[in-house]
Design an enzyme around this catalytic site. Structure first.
Site, short mmCIF file in Angstrom:
data_model
loop_
_atom_site.label_atom_id
_atom_site.label_comp_id
_atom_site.label_asym_id
_atom_site.label_seq_id
_atom_site.Cartn_x
_atom_site.Cartn_y
_atom_site.Cartn_z
N ARG A 4 25.53 22.76 -22.06
CA ARG A 4 24.24 22.74 -20.70
C ARG A 4 26.10 23.28 -19.97
O ARG A 4 26.69 22.89 -19.92
CB ARG A 4 23.89 22.34 -20.52
N ARG B 274 23.96 29.41 -23.78
CA ARG B 274 23.22 27.58 -25.10
C ARG B 274 22.34 29.11 -26.05
O ARG B 274 22.28 28.57 -26.95
CB ARG B 274 22.91 27.28 -24.48
#
Length: 307
Positions: free
Chosen positions: A155, A251
């Site tokens: 993240r 991601r």
């Protein structure tokens, strides 16, 4: 009548000191509870089913479903704490049905071709920056950030909070502190990614030591999430990529592309730091290329002979 502002202050202090919640979560709780207290100031002040129902109805009119869900969860946790501390006799949520259907939004991903174009643009910028030490170092950092986003599925908040001691370039591992203070270790399996990190760390060694953070901005301070978003938007424009690219798309793409390579979803869950497999399963709905391959190559209809 309850003194909600004072109770809110006590609750947030409890969240910080005893639950050890991170700054972002505390900020979200503070905003959500402050908005609730503002609403309650225009009512009879009774913390009951009627006022809570009206507040939640106002949230549904003003906010997106995901935001409503978070704000309700914040107030529910606040009320649960007051019940536990015996400030209120009964949690009003016990008499409320706050469940609602959220729209099913699939995560936005990039194809491997787009990611390749992204990385090529960043490396080309690095190659063209030899005339200026500042631009060269900035390009080294940008390459390292992009490589890490895609190679680990980290993240952006986790990336910006990395400390130099979290990365071991000899053992080729990164220690990531995720949501809820959960830890996970991810291997750096690609030599080009490792080289990008080694080159970046060598160029910024002094600044890293001064700040205590791995990634540094032009002012010698820890790199912010907003700076990463701006850098990605700029490189997307330079690469001629029309889509709005965000750090989180790296991601999503990391997870989806691994799934398409037949990586077990439970391994992907561990790599992403998801506490529940349910969260990871959303990627099974995204992998349309894999679905196409399965139906085209493995469907039993292909073995049916009619002649």
């Amino acid at each position: 009548m309850l003194n909600l502002p004072e109770l809110s202050s006590r609750y947030l202090n409890y969240c910080q000191c005893q639950k050890n919640l991170n700054a972002k979560t505390l900020k979200a709780y503070s905003i959500d509870i402050s908005q609730f207290i503002l609403f309650m100031s225009n009512t009879d002040g009774m913390l009951g089913k009627v006022n809570l129902s009206e507040y939640f109805a106002s949230l549904h009119q003003a906010c997106k479903p995901k935001t409503v869900k978070r704000k309700i969860a914040s107030i529910k946790a606040f009320c649960a704490w007051m019940e536990y501390e015996e400030i209120i006799e009964q949690n009003p949520f016990n008499k409320l049905n706050v469940k609602f259907r959220e729209p099913h939004l699939l995560p936005r991903t990039m194809s491997l071709d787009v990611i390749e174009l992204f990385l090529k643009t960043a490396y080309q910028e690095l190659s063209d920056s030899t005339s200026s030490a500042y631009m060269h170092n900035t390009s080294l950092r940008n390459v390292a950030v992009l490589e890490l986003l895609f190679s680990t599925g980290i993240r952006v908040s986790e990336l910006c909070s990395l400390k130099p001691e979290n990365i071991n370039l000899i053992n080729k591992t990164i220690l990531i502190y995720g949501k809820g203070s959960k830890e996970r270790i991810i291997q750096i399996g690609n030599e080009e990614v490792l080289s990008a990190l080694i080159n970046y760390k060598a160029a910024y060694q002094e600044q890293i030591q001064d700040t205590g953070y791995l990634f540094i901005n032009r002012l010698g301070c820890p790199l912010s999430e907003q700076s990463v978003r701006f850098m990605i938007r700029r490189l997307a424009e330079k690469a001629g990529i029309p889509a709005h690219i965000t750090p989180h798309m790296f991601r999503h793409s990391f997870a989806t592309l691994l799934l398409e390579e037949d990586v077990d979803i439970r391994y992907i869950q561990q790599l992403l730091g998801h506490s529940s497999i349910t969260t990871t399963q959303i990627y099974t709905h995204v992998s349309t290329r894999k679905q196409k391959d399965i139906l085209a190559l493995k469907h039993p209809r292909n073995r049916v002979v009619l002649r």
